[in-house]
Design a protein around this motif. Structure first.
Motif, mmCIF file in Angstrom:
data_model
loop_
_atom_site.group_PDB
_atom_site.id
_atom_site.type_symbol
_atom_site.label_atom_id
_atom_site.label_comp_id
_atom_site.label_asym_id
_atom_site.label_seq_id
_atom_site.Cartn_x
_atom_site.Cartn_y
_atom_site.Cartn_z
ATOM 1 N N MET A 272 0.857 -1.186 0.000
ATOM 2 C CA MET A 272 0.000 0.000 0.000
ATOM 3 C C MET A 272 0.894 1.237 0.000
ATOM 4 N N THR A 273 0.598 2.146 -0.883
ATOM 5 C CA THR A 273 1.366 3.384 -0.970
ATOM 6 C C THR A 273 0.788 4.430 -0.020
ATOM 7 N N THR A 274 1.578 5.435 0.253
ATOM 8 C CA THR A 274 1.107 6.537 1.093
ATOM 9 C C THR A 274 -0.101 7.215 0.465
ATOM 10 N N SER A 275 -0.070 7.348 -0.844
ATOM 11 C CA SER A 275 -1.191 7.967 -1.553
ATOM 12 C C SER A 275 -2.478 7.173 -1.350
ATOM 13 N N ASN A 276 -2.385 5.851 -1.438
ATOM 14 C CA ASN A 276 -3.564 5.005 -1.221
ATOM 15 C C ASN A 276 -4.049 5.075 0.224
ATOM 16 N N LEU A 277 -3.102 5.165 1.160
ATOM 17 C CA LEU A 277 -3.480 5.288 2.570
ATOM 18 C C LEU A 277 -4.284 6.561 2.791
ATOM 19 N N TRP A 278 -3.800 7.677 2.249
ATOM 20 C CA TRP A 278 -4.518 8.942 2.415
ATOM 21 C C TRP A 278 -5.854 8.942 1.696
ATOM 22 N N LEU A 279 -5.916 8.256 0.576
ATOM 23 C CA LEU A 279 -7.189 8.122 -0.123
ATOM 24 C C LEU A 279 -8.193 7.359 0.743
ATOM 25 N N GLY A 280 -7.728 6.305 1.406
ATOM 26 C CA GLY A 280 -8.581 5.551 2.327
ATOM 27 C C GLY A 280 -9.041 6.406 3.493
ATOM 28 N N ILE A 281 -8.137 7.219 4.030
ATOM 29 C CA ILE A 281 -8.492 8.126 5.130
ATOM 30 C C ILE A 281 -9.529 9.142 4.658
ATOM 31 N N GLY A 282 -9.354 9.642 3.453
ATOM 32 C CA GLY A 282 -10.323 10.594 2.897
ATOM 33 C C GLY A 282 -11.703 9.971 2.743
ATOM 34 N N PHE A 283 -11.755 8.743 2.228
ATOM 35 C CA PHE A 283 -13.045 8.055 2.099
ATOM 36 C C PHE A 283 -13.657 7.752 3.462
ATOM 37 N N LEU A 284 -12.847 7.373 4.437
ATOM 38 C CA LEU A 284 -13.350 7.131 5.797
ATOM 39 C C LEU A 284 -13.970 8.399 6.361
ATOM 40 N N GLY A 285 -13.270 9.513 6.216
ATOM 41 C CA GLY A 285 -13.800 10.793 6.692
ATOM 42 C C GLY A 285 -15.113 11.143 6.024
ATOM 43 N N GLN A 286 -15.190 10.908 4.725
ATOM 44 C CA GLN A 286 -16.426 11.219 4.005
ATOM 45 C C GLN A 286 -17.566 10.304 4.457
ATOM 46 N N MET A 287 -17.259 9.038 4.721
ATOM 47 C CA MET A 287 -18.298 8.117 5.205
ATOM 48 C C MET A 287 -18.802 8.540 6.583
ATOM 49 N N LEU A 288 -17.890 8.914 7.477
ATOM 50 C CA LEU A 288 -18.293 9.385 8.803
ATOM 51 C C LEU A 288 -19.152 10.639 8.682
ATOM 52 N N PHE A 289 -18.713 11.559 7.858
ATOM 53 C CA PHE A 289 -19.425 12.815 7.689
ATOM 54 C C PHE A 289 -20.805 12.584 7.095
ATOM 55 N N SER A 290 -20.907 11.691 6.129
ATOM 56 C CA SER A 290 -22.196 11.386 5.502
ATOM 57 C C SER A 290 -23.120 10.611 6.433
ATOM 58 N N ALA A 291 -22.553 9.794 7.302
ATOM 59 C CA ALA A 291 -23.363 8.999 8.230
ATOM 60 C C ALA A 291 -24.187 9.875 9.153
ATOM 61 N N ARG A 292 -23.726 11.071 9.407
ATOM 62 C CA ARG A 292 -24.464 11.965 10.304
ATOM 63 C C ARG A 292 -25.845 12.293 9.747
ATOM 64 N N PHE A 293 -25.964 12.397 8.430
ATOM 65 C CA PHE A 293 -27.267 12.678 7.827
ATOM 66 C C PHE A 293 -28.210 11.490 7.972
ATOM 67 N N LEU A 294 -27.675 10.296 7.842
ATOM 68 C CA LEU A 294 -28.477 9.096 8.027
ATOM 69 C C LEU A 294 -28.979 9.006 9.469
ATOM 70 N N VAL A 295 -28.102 9.269 10.415
ATOM 71 C CA VAL A 295 -28.479 9.250 11.837
ATOM 72 C C VAL A 295 -29.558 10.298 12.112
ATOM 73 N N GLN A 296 -29.390 11.490 11.567
ATOM 74 C CA GLN A 296 -30.363 12.561 11.780
ATOM 75 C C GLN A 296 -31.706 12.201 11.160
ATOM 76 N N TRP A 297 -31.691 11.632 9.989
ATOM 77 C CA TRP A 297 -32.921 11.253 9.296
ATOM 78 C C TRP A 297 -33.670 10.169 10.072
ATOM 79 N N ILE A 298 -32.959 9.139 10.496
ATOM 80 C CA ILE A 298 -33.600 8.042 11.242
ATOM 81 C C ILE A 298 -34.184 8.548 12.551
ATOM 82 N N THR A 299 -33.441 9.360 13.267
ATOM 83 C CA THR A 299 -33.925 9.910 14.539
ATOM 84 C C THR A 299 -35.158 10.777 14.318
#
Length: 92
Positions: A1-28
Motif C-alpha cells: 500500500m502506498t502513502t497515496s492510497n493510505l490517504w485516499l482511504g483516510i479521505g473516504f473514511l472521513g467522508q463516510m463518517l461525515f455522511s453517516a451523520r445525515f443518516l443518523v439525523q434522518w432516522i432519529t
C-alpha cells in the motif's frame, strides 16, 4: 500500500463518517416524527471533520483545509453547548 492510497482511504473514511451523520439525523427524526438533531450527529460531524481535515492537510489543499477547520469550530461549540445544557439540567 502506498502513502497515496493510505490517504485516499483516510479521505473516504472521513467522508463516510461525515455522511453517516445525515443518516443518523434522518432516522432519529423519522422515529420522533419531527426534525431532530441528535447528539450523534455532532460527534459524527466532529469525527468526519477531523478525518477530512487530516486528508486536506495531507493533500495541501488550502480551500478544503479552511472549510473543514471552520466546520470543526461549529461542531465543537455545539457539543460544548449540549454539555452545558446537560449539566444545568442535572443540577436542577
Amino acid at each position: 500500500m502506498t502513502t497515496s492510497n493510505l490517504w485516499l482511504g483516510i479521505g473516504f473514511l472521513g467522508q463516510m463518517l461525515f455522511s453517516a451523520r445525515f443518516l443518523v439525523q434522518w432516522i432519529t427524526s423519522e422515529r420522533q416524527g419531527r426534525s431532530v438533531i441528535p447528539l450523534a450527529f455532532w460527534w459524527l460531524s466532529l469525527a468526519g471533520g477531523v478525518t477530512l481535515l487530516a486528508y486536506a492537510v495531507a493533500r495541501r489543499d488550502p480551500v478544503f483545509i479552511i472549510g473543514q477547520a471552520s466546520g470543526l469550530v461549529v461542531y465543537l461549540r455545539n457539543l460544548r453547548l449540549i454539555r452545558a445544557e446537560t449539566a444545568t439540567k442535572a443540577t436542577a
